[in-house]
Design a protein around this motif. Structure first.
Motif, mmCIF file in Angstrom:
data_model
loop_
_atom_site.group_PDB
_atom_site.id
_atom_site.type_symbol
_atom_site.label_atom_id
_atom_site.label_comp_id
_atom_site.label_asym_id
_atom_site.label_seq_id
_atom_site.Cartn_x
_atom_site.Cartn_y
_atom_site.Cartn_z
ATOM 1 N N ASP A 1 -0.738 -0.638 49.116
ATOM 2 C CA ASP A 1 -0.078 0.697 48.879
ATOM 3 C C ASP A 1 1.545 0.795 48.361
ATOM 4 O O ASP A 1 2.030 1.665 47.971
ATOM 5 N N PHE A 2 2.036 -0.472 48.475
ATOM 6 C CA PHE A 2 3.540 -0.634 48.358
ATOM 7 C C PHE A 2 3.937 -0.593 46.868
ATOM 8 O O PHE A 2 4.871 -0.813 46.383
ATOM 9 N N LEU A 3 2.771 -1.183 46.131
ATOM 10 C CA LEU A 3 3.103 -1.298 44.906
ATOM 11 C C LEU A 3 2.983 0.072 44.043
ATOM 12 O O LEU A 3 2.354 1.054 44.311
ATOM 13 N N THR A 4 3.578 0.246 42.947
ATOM 14 C CA THR A 4 3.742 1.438 42.158
ATOM 15 C C THR A 4 3.909 1.083 40.670
ATOM 16 O O THR A 4 4.309 -0.065 40.200
ATOM 17 N N ASN A 5 3.800 2.144 39.888
ATOM 18 C CA ASN A 5 3.866 2.116 38.255
ATOM 19 C C ASN A 5 5.246 2.180 38.004
ATOM 20 O O ASN A 5 5.632 3.069 37.514
#
Length: 387
Positions: A337-341
Motif C-alpha cells: 500500500d505504501f508504494l506509489t507510481n
C-alpha cells in the motif's frame, strides 16, 4: 584576404574548442551535483559517517556476513564455506555474491603498519605526479589512486559496511554519465543520462526488487553496485563493437556486474546480444566473444562452484507476476500500500519513446540498443514461464 580567412578559421576553431570545454565542465559539474544530491539524501544528520551498525529490512542480516568472511573464511584461504549460524547452519557465500562483501572487508581491514605508511607515501607520490604532469588518461588513474588510498586505510566495521552499501547509489549518476561518454554521445547528453538515474534511484514503486533507494536500504546494495558496473559496461560495449577497443575493461566490468548480482548480468547479456545484432561483423563478433570469455575466466572462481552445486539451491518461492499492464504502464496494482507510481512510469515511457526516435534519426547506437533491449525484456516479462 588570405590572412583574414585564416584568422577567421582560427577564431571559429577556438570558439568551438571553448564551447566544447565549457560543455564538458558543465556536464561534469552536473554529474557531481547529482552524486552529491544522492549523498545528501541518504546521509541525514551525518548518519552515514557515524560509527554505528546499519540495519533495516534484510540489511541487518547482511551485517553478519563480511565479519564471518574476515574472521573465519579468509584466514583459511576460502571465499565460501559452512557457517554454523542460523539454526542448523548454511553454506555461506556459495549461492550469494561474495565480491560486495569483500569490498567491505578490504575497507574495514586496510593495511597494518608499517605497510600502511609506505603505501600511503607511494600513493601520495603517484597522485602528485599525476596532477602535476597530467599524462594520458591521468584522470582515470587519479580516481583509482584515490580509491586505493581509501582502501588501504582501515575503517570501522559499521562505517565500512555503510559506505559500500551506499556507494552504488552515490555513483550511479556518474556511471550513467560515463556510459554516455563511452558510447560517444555529444554533450550534454551524458549529463542528462547521469541525471536521469535519479528518477530510478528515488522510484517509489518498488522496495525490494533492487537498484533503487528503498531496495538498497532494505539490503539489496549488491544489486545497486551491479547496476553501476553494468552501466559502465554498456558504454564500453557500444564503443567496443564499433572500434574494437577496451576489451579488458569491458570484461572486467561485465565480470563485476555478475559477481555483484546475477540478475543484473542477465540484462547486460541481453544488451550485449542486441548490440552485436545491430552491428554484426567479424570484428564485433570477435570482440564480444573475447570479452565474454575473459569475463567468464575472471568470474569463474565463484560462478563455477555456484553452477556445480546448483542442485542444493532452495526454492525462493518466487511467483510469476501477471499484472502486466500494472508493471509495464499504469502501476495501479503494486506490491504494498505504501508504494506509489512516483515518478510516473507513463512519463518515463513517453520520454524513452522520444529518445528512441531521436536515436534512430541521429543514428545514436546506445539509444537504439537500449530501446530494443527494453522491448525484449518486456516481452520476456510477459511470456517467460514461471520457474
Amino acid at each position: 584576404m588570405i590572412s583574414f580567412l585564416k584568422l577567421n578559421v582560427k577564431t571559429k576553431v577556438l570558439e568551438k574548442l571553448i564551447e566544447v570545454k565549457v560543455l564538458s565542465l558543465v556536464s561534469a559539474f552536473s554529474v557531481f551535483l547529482s552524486c552529491f544530491f544522492v549523498l545528501w539524501v541518504i546521509n541525514p544528520d551525518g548518519v552515514l559517517f557515524k560509527l554505528s551498525t546499519p540495519t533495516g529490512g534484510d540489511l541487518g542480516a547482511h551485517v553478519w556476513g563480511p565479519a564471518f568472511l574476515r574472521d573465519e573464511l579468509l584466514p583459511n584461504l576460502r571465499l565460501s564455506g559452512w557457517a554454523p549460524d542460523w539454526y542448523a547452519g548454511f553454506p555461506a557465500y556459495h549461492f550469494y555474491m561474495v565480491v560486495p562483501m569483500l569490498f567491505i572487508v578490504v575497507l574495514n581491514v586496510g593495511l597494518v603498519l608499517p605497510l600502511l605508511i609506505l603505501t600511503i607515501g607511494l600513493v601520495s607520490f603517484v597522485v602528485f605526479k599525476l596532477v602535476t604532469q597530467k599524462p594520458k588518461h591521468w584522470r582515470s588513474a587519479f580516481f583509482f589512486a584515490v580509491c586505493l588510498l581509501l582502501l588501504i586505510i582501515p575503517f570501522h566495521y559499521g562505517l565500512a559496511f555503510k559506505l559500500v552499501a551506499a556507494v552504488g547509489l552515490i555513483l550511479m549518476p556518474f556511471a550513467g554519465w560515463k556510459m554516455g561518454r563511452l558510447a560517444g554521445l555529444p554533450e550534454p547528453t551524458p549529463a542528462l543520462l547521469g541525471a536521469s538515474t535519479l528518477a530510478f534511484i528515488f522510484d517509489r514503486s518498488f522496495n525490494i526488487m533492487g537498484g533503487n533507494l528503498m531496495s538498497t536500504m532494505a539490503g539489496e546494495f549488491a544489486f545497486t553496485l551491479a547496476i553501476a558496473f553494468c552501466l559502465v559496461y554498456i558504454g564500453l560495449l557500444i564503443k567496443g563493437v564499433e572500434t574494437g577497443e577496451k576489451r579488458a575493461a569491458a570484461a572486467l566490468f561485465l565480470a563485476l556486474t555478475g559477481l555483484c548480482h546475477l540478475l543484473v548480468v542477465f540484462f547486460a547479456l541481453i544488451v550485449s546480444f542486441v548490440a552485436l545484432s545491430t552491428r554484426i561483423s567479424r570484428a564485433s563478433v570477435r570482440w564480444v566473444a573475447e570479452v565474454g570469455l575473459l569475463s567468464g575466466l575472471v568470474s569463474a572462481f565463484w560462478v563455477i562452484p555456484f553452477w556445480w552445486y546448483r542442485s542444493h539451491l532452495n526454492d525462493m518461492g518466487w511467483e510469476k507476476l501477471t499484472s502486466y499492464s500494472s508493471y509495464l504502464w499504469s502501476r495501479d496494482h503494486l506490491a504494498a500500500d505504501f508504494l506509489t507510481n512516483d515518478p510516473p512510469l507513463q512519463l518515463a515511457i513517453v520520454l524513452a519513446a522520444v529518445g528512441a526516435v531521436l536515436s534512430l534519426i541521429f543514428r545514436r547506437r546506445l539509444g537504439v540498443v537500449l530501446s530494443i533491449s527494453v522491448v525484449v525484456l518486456a516481452l520476456a516479462f510477459i511470456y517467460l514461464p514461471e520457474g
